[in-house]
Write an enzyme that holds these catalytic residues in place. Structure first.
Site, short mmCIF file in Angstrom:
data_model
loop_
_atom_site.label_atom_id
_atom_site.label_comp_id
_atom_site.label_asym_id
_atom_site.label_seq_id
_atom_site.Cartn_x
_atom_site.Cartn_y
_atom_site.Cartn_z
N HIS A 106 28.28 7.66 19.66
CA HIS A 106 28.86 6.50 18.96
C HIS A 106 27.80 5.45 18.61
O HIS A 106 27.19 4.86 19.50
CB HIS A 106 29.95 5.91 19.85
N ASP A 159 30.21 12.31 19.11
CA ASP A 159 31.17 11.22 19.15
C ASP A 159 32.53 11.68 18.64
O ASP A 159 32.64 12.14 17.50
CB ASP A 159 30.62 10.09 18.26
N SER A 201 31.29 1.35 14.54
CA SER A 201 32.67 1.57 14.96
C SER A 201 33.62 0.82 14.00
O SER A 201 33.43 0.88 12.79
CB SER A 201 32.80 1.09 16.41
#
Ligand SMILES: *[C@@H]1O[C@H](CO)[C@@H](O)[C@H](O)[C@H]1NC(C)=O
Ligand SMILES: *[C@@H]1O[C@H](CO)[C@@H](O)[C@H](O)[C@H]1NC(C)=O
Ligand SMILES: *[C@@H]1O[C@H](CO)[C@@H](O)[C@H](O)[C@H]1NC(C)=O
Ligand SMILES: *[C@@H]1O[C@H](CO)[C@@H](O)[C@H](O)[C@H]1NC(C)=O
Ligand SMILES: *[C@@H]1O[C@H](CO)[C@@H](O)[C@H](O)[C@H]1NC(C)=O
Ligand SMILES: *[C@@H]1O[C@H](CO)[C@@H](O)[C@H](O)[C@H]1NC(C)=O
Length: 509
Positions: A468, A443, A189
């Site tokens: 994710h 995602d 991320s």
């Protein structure tokens, strides 16, 4: 017990204030991190210090300014595990996690990949906390001062964070006399963006980066502001057309009911919302939206525990709740309640849902400032195919909100000026090497990811069924083959970087 309504609500609600005439105010979904394997969670809860030692490093407040006031320092936390390290003699590698916007301990729980591969690589594990988060708070560790206003928050930036990581890594290697140990950086991320950027900006400090679900292209003029919500919509639609339609129709349904006499009471009762003076159609819709957005991000193939525990393939479970109730002719509100319960009440322990709870257990609140300064990542737009109400994303809305909250004006083009992004293939093909970009296409952040191979060593791994940073999570016996294959390939590539490095080291000696 009222179930903890997650911190993300802070971000949603803050940005509702200045512009709530819109059906949906511009929101800034933050990056969640994924889950903890049940066993590990237990382990780390019962004995939090068994996976690492905690150290603090005296860090410079401002790396880019020689003004004496900027020469203050703060204590930066990092976690270290040397159980598997092959040591200095072997120039054994150092795996560094470049911390995200939150408490670093939380990210260790989401990065089983590093723990699980440390033994075979004989790697030292280091997790560095991002400044302004967790226990790494400037201004004497005083959170109130650090978050007081733009003059103190001004030191919270990605560029400062990367310089912190470089400074700390170099000092740590010196202390360990491990100057020749290769460093590989990891992140998921925002942490993945930092890992990729770190490899680009500090190639002398790190030999390679695994950047998982790192949307380094999710910036203005590079990505459509509609793609985020389109991917979420597609996730639900791919389960069933009915599910998609019910969700899409729910916003109007809620508004219609809310506008009738006694409607709010009915909504509050149907969704089992705890007593609250602030309850309204807006807060209910924000609450549902949170569930759909975060479940899409963490649509993992095995049970997980991101904010709240989730079953395997939670989107499928949500749509099953909606579709099954259809055949049972259940009320539409009841179906939506059931679907939302997959996210908010999977363990079945919630007595009512507390929409007023704005607690932030993982200490993620600083993202709001980052999203108001550098991280102008357009995600709020919804087109007519979206499960969310149509909404035109506008930079101006974001800028006004940021003026309102922090009295700052964002610099929407700073990130691409500092790190690039335009014509990334042509650029990175010549200027970068040894980066893996992993993306799972379930995602919504994958819309701003690097999805194409750029060169032999700047590699995109794209998995249709992935969510994710699913690759970084602890492995489980139930992991599907595609996930095992992704991890195997990542290990193979990282091993090749290290072996290349060792070869170079020998041939130069
Ligand atoms: C390092 O992590 C492993 C689990 O992967 C654990 O067994 C070990 O105790 C940890 N070592 C330290 C020094 O915390
Ligand atoms: C800056 O800080 C360092 C150590 O933290 C100190 O040695 C130095 O004298 C300081 N310089 C100024 C100009 O304050
Ligand atoms: C910002 O906050 C700091 C710390 O509380 C304070 O010293 C300073 O005066 C504030 N600055 C402004 C412009 O309000
Ligand atoms: C390196 O050692 C010095 C002296 O003990 C210490 O102050 C510093 O924090 C250490 N660096 C790191 C990264 O731990
Ligand atoms: C949570 O689930 C349990 C078990 O299914 C149920 O009894 C309870 O009413 C649910 N809570 C809410 C707030 O919906
Ligand atoms: C990139 O190349 C690797 C092999 O080096 C391959 O496994 C992978 O599928 C390629 N990625 C894409 C997105 O084509």
């Amino acid at each position: 017990m009222a179930i903890g309504f997650p911190f993300i609500f802070i971000l949603f609600s803050l940005f509702l204030v200045p512009s709530f005439t819109f059906p949906f105010a511009p929101i800034i979904p933050r990056f969640p991190s994924s889950a903890v394997s049940a066993e590990l969670k237990q382990q780390s809860h019962s004995a939090p210090d068994t996976l690492y030692r905690t150290n603090f490093f005296t860090q410079i407040l401002d790396h880019f300014n020689f003004n004496p006031q900027s020469n203050q320092t703060f204590q930066q936390r990092y976690l270290i595990n040397d159980t598997f390290w092959g040591g200095v003699k072997n120039n054994a590698p150092i795996f560094v996690y470049t911390g995200n916007e939150g408490n670093i301990e939380w990210f260790t729980q989401n990065t089983g990949f590093m723990f699980e591969n440390a033994p075979s690589f004989h790697a030292l594990l280091v997790f560095i906390e991002h400044r302004f988060y967790g226990k790494s708070i400037p201004f004497g560790g005083n959170r109130e001062v650090a978050y007081a206003n733009a003059s103190t928050l001004g030191y919270l930036s990605s560029t400062q964070a990367l310089a912190d990581y470089a400074t700390l890594i170099i000092d740590l290697k010196k202390n360990l006399s491990a100057t020749d140990s290769p460093v590989v950086v990891f992140g998921g991320s925002y942490g993945g963006m930092l890992a990729a950027w770190f490899r680009m900006k500090y190639p002398h400090v790190s030999i390679g980066a695994l950047a998982s679900s790192a949307p380094i292209l999710h910036f203005m003029d590079l990505v459509s502001p509609y793609i985020f919500n389109s991917i979420i919509s597609q996730d639900f639609r791919s389960e069933s057309e009915n599910c998609y339609k019910v969700l899409k129709g729910s916003w109007k349904l809620i508004d219609d009911i809310a506008n009738k006499p006694g409607g709010l009471e009915l909504l509050q009762k149907s969704f089992r919302i705890c007593k609250s003076d602030d309850f309204g159609a807006g807060s209910l819709k924000g609450w549902l939206r949170t569930a759909w957005v975060y479940t899409a991000m963490t649509d993992y193939p095995t049970p997980s525990n991101f904010l709240n525990p989730l079953p395997a393939y939670p989107i499928k479970k949500m749509c099953e709740a909606i579709d099954r109730s259809e055949t049972e002719k259940r009320d539409r509100l009841e179906r939506l309640h059931e679907a939302a319960s997959v996210f908010y009440n999977y363990t079945g322990t919630a007595t009512c849902f507390d929409l007023d709870d704005d607690s932030d257990p993982h200490d993620l609140g600083g993202w709001q400032w980052q999203a108001c300064t550098e991280m102008i990542m357009p995600v709020g737009g919804s087109n007519k195919h979206s499960i969310f109400p149509e909404y035109e994303w506008s930079y101006q809305d974001r800028a006004s909100s940021c003026q309102f909250f922090y009295n700052v004006t964002p610099r929407p083009h700073w990130i691409t000026t500092e790190f690039g992004g335009h014509a990334i293939e042509t650029v990175l093909k010549r200027s970068a090497s040894n980066i893996i970009f992993f993306n799972g296409l379930r995602d919504p952040w994958s819309g701003g990811g690097v999805l194409k191979n750029i060169s032999k060593t700047v590699v995109a791994m794209v998995e249709m069924r992935g969510a994710h940073h699913v690759d970084l999570r602890y492995s489980t016996k139930e992991d599907p083959k595609w996930l095992k294959d992704v991890r195997k390939q990542e290990v193979k590539i990282i091993a090749s970087w290290i072996s290349q490095y060792h070869q170079d080291l020998h041939s130069n000696n």
